[in-house]
Design a protein around this motif. Structure first.
Motif, PDB file in Angstrom:
ATOM      1  N   ASP A 256      46.398  15.165  62.369  1.00 57.01           N
ATOM      2  CA  ASP A 256      45.421  14.063  62.403  1.00 57.01           C
ATOM      3  C   ASP A 256      44.012  14.560  62.105  1.00 57.01           C
ATOM      4  OD1 ASP A 256      47.400  12.342  63.112  1.00 57.01           O
ATOM      5  OD2 ASP A 256      46.942  12.370  65.255  1.00 57.01           O
ATOM      6  N   GLU A 260      41.054  11.237  59.678  1.00 60.00           N
ATOM      7  CA  GLU A 260      40.101  10.302  60.291  1.00 60.00           C
ATOM      8  C   GLU A 260      40.598   8.859  60.273  1.00 60.00           C
ATOM      9  OE1 GLU A 260      36.135  10.704  58.796  1.00 60.00           O
ATOM     10  OE2 GLU A 260      35.778  12.452  60.056  1.00 60.00           O
ATOM     11  N   GLY A 261      41.772   8.655  60.791  1.00 65.53           N
ATOM     12  CA  GLY A 261      42.280   7.288  60.914  1.00 65.53           C
ATOM     13  C   GLY A 261      43.059   6.784  59.716  1.00 65.53           C
ATOM     14  N   SER A 262      43.035   7.509  58.602  1.00 64.28           N
ATOM     15  CA  SER A 262      43.827   7.085  57.446  1.00 64.28           C
ATOM     16  C   SER A 262      45.310   7.243  57.772  1.00 64.28           C
ATOM     17  CB  SER A 262      43.482   7.936  56.214  1.00 64.28           C
ATOM     18  OG  SER A 262      44.448   7.722  55.199  1.00 64.28           O
ATOM     19  N   CYS A 267      44.518  11.965  53.790  1.00 64.52           N
ATOM     20  CA  CYS A 267      43.965  10.738  53.186  1.00 64.52           C
ATOM     21  C   CYS A 267      44.626  10.372  51.855  1.00 64.52           C
ATOM     22  CB  CYS A 267      42.449  10.835  52.979  1.00 64.52           C
ATOM     23  SG  CYS A 267      41.512  11.027  54.501  1.00 64.52           S
TER      24      CYS A 267
END
Lengths: 343, 133
Positions: A256, A260-262, A267
């Protein structure tokens, strides 16, 4: 050193290194703003050779003396690695010269080719959009996996990369990595950090057996990859490479920490596709338990990196406020490690 | 005298609305905006430091006292009212070094107590680190 002065010195250096060049001049000189570790300049050189006009793009990495990670890696080692990779399928920049003499530019430096493309920053909004769109097109995710597989399939002994140090069979690789980052922490003269101590002790007590040794980049992610026409034109940032467990790179891709949240790994690549395609290209079976361990090691590494960065600022060795900012990142990454360990 | 929090807020505001926008060179411009971010952290640190100091000290002292009540741990975790972060680091290292001698159950008991204390210390640090403006 003033920019014009550096350019004059670099032009003189290149002219000496390319004896057939006449009237060598530099153009499009840019100091890149990215990166903590070295001062990086990219530029074109134009010259005349036997009456023919020549033009070539260069990238120069300079050790300013306060580089992050400078104690863990060296430009000379980078030069040797890039030279070793030149005849292999691993996409990497061609290295031209390493200059150890600090009197020329204020520190040792490395001159290599300027690779076509861009290392798109995955943390920016534009970068996230770029990678999400590239993921939809499908070519870049394949290239991302293929470049990693090329790295791990490399016959590193034949390539002459054993000078990097070869771990003993078993747990030696993980223990060597921990020791390397512990040295960086010790050199940072930081405040005692009990959570980090607990993480390090757990890592030492639970080091996995490396099933196989490979040439490992140790920071394989978008942002450290040059991309041209939706393909990896070069793996860059050769600062932490080791001979070690290929799961170390796989763990970083699966982490992770890089997205960053992707929902996409690094990514750009879907998890299931990455797992299937990587295993197909390498013949390796991903060891998810080892990857979980290495992800915690990466969290420790990240904490060590931030501690080292903020230490440079605290000691007055750098005035870059980006380094001061990193002190507030240490508890955040330690929290990730603590949660991974169940507390 | 202007209170520190108020003074820092003023500097942050100036960096964001006056200094930063007036700088055209990308590097010094980014430094100005980064300075604003850092000063906001520092302001929160100033707010939190006094409140945080005592709980952190109390957390570590309570942990040492708790471990001192475990017979197998008493030799290296004596009840230590002045224990600090450095001593806690040393204690963690000693616990892991003695892991085999302690046995899995005792080690787990001691380690769980350490981790509970570490979580409290970490949560205190995160109050500052997690509240980026």
């Amino acid at each position: 050193m003033a920019a014009e002065n550096i350019q004059n010195k670099v032009a003189a250096y290149l002219a000496a290194r390319i004896p057939s060049a006449r009237d060598l001049t530099l153009a499009d000189w840019v100091q890149t703003a990215v990166g903590y570790s070295h001062v990086i300049y990219v530029f074109d050189a134009a010259w005349s050779e036997n009456g023919r006009p020549m033009r070539r793009g260069f990238c120069l990495r300079l050790d300013s003396g306060t580089s992050l990670l400078r104690d863990l890696s060296s430009l000379e080692e980078q030069f040797r690695v890039l030279k070793a990779l030149e005849p292999t399928p691993v996409p990497a920049p061609k290295a031209y010269w390493f200059e150890p003499d600090p009197s020329l530019l204020g520190g040792p430096f490395l001159v290599m080719e300027r690779i076509a493309g861009e290392a798109v920053n995955p943390w920016s909004r534009a970068g996230k959009q770029f990678y999400a769109a590239a993921a939809q097109r499908g070519k870049l995710p394949r290239s991302f996996v293929e470049a990693l597989a090329a790295l791990h399939n490399l016959d590193w002994r034949a390539a002459g990369l054993d000078f990097l140090g070869v771990p003993a069979p078993g747990r030696d690789f993980a223990l060597r990595e921990i020791a390397k980052w512990e040295r960086l922490i010790a050199e940072s003269h930081h405040q005692p950090e009990p959570v980090l101590t607990e993480v390090i002790q757990w890592l030492k007590s639970n080091a996995p057996q490396a099933q196989r040794l490979a040439f490992v980049h140790a920071a394989y992610r978008t942002g450290n990859l040059m991309i041209n026409d939706d393909a990896i034109s070069a793996i860059i940032d050769w600062e932490l490479q080791v001979i070690g467990d290929p799961m170390y790179d796989v763990a970083y891709v699966l982490s992770d920490l890089n997205r960053e949240g992707s929902p996409l790994l690094s990514c750009v690549v879907e998890r299931d596709f990455f797992i299937d395609y990587y295993q197909k290209l390498t013949g390796l079976t991903i060891d998810f338990e080892a990857c979980r361990y290495y992800q915690i090691l990466y969290m420790m590494r990240t904490a060590a990196f931030w501690i080292s960065a903020s230490g440079l600022f605290a000691e007055g060795r750098s005035r870059d406020l980006r380094l001061a900012r990193t002190t507030f990142s240490v508890p955040v990454v330690l929290d990730m490690a603590a949660r991974a360990l169940g507390f | 005298m202007i209170p520190p929090r108020q003074l820092l807020n003023a500097i942050v505001d100036s960096l964001r609305t006056v200094i930063g926008p007036a700088i055209s060179e990308p590097y010094p411009k980014s430094q100005a905006f980064m300075a604003a971010v850092i000063l906001e952290f520092v302001a929160r640190q100033i707010d939190d430091d006094r409140a945080a100091a005592d709980p952190a000290h109390a957390t570590i002292a309570a942990l040492f006292a708790e471990l001192a009540r475990i017979p197998e741990c008493r030799s290296f975790a004596t009840d230590h009212p002045d224990a600090d972060a450095a001593q806690l680091c040393a204690l963690i290292e000693r616990l892991y070094a003695a892991r085999d001698a302690l046995g899995p159950e005792t080690f787990a008991t001691a380690n769980n107590a350490v981790r509970a204390a570490l979580r409290r210390l970490l949560d205190q640090d995160l109050k500052v680190a997690r509240s980026e403006g």
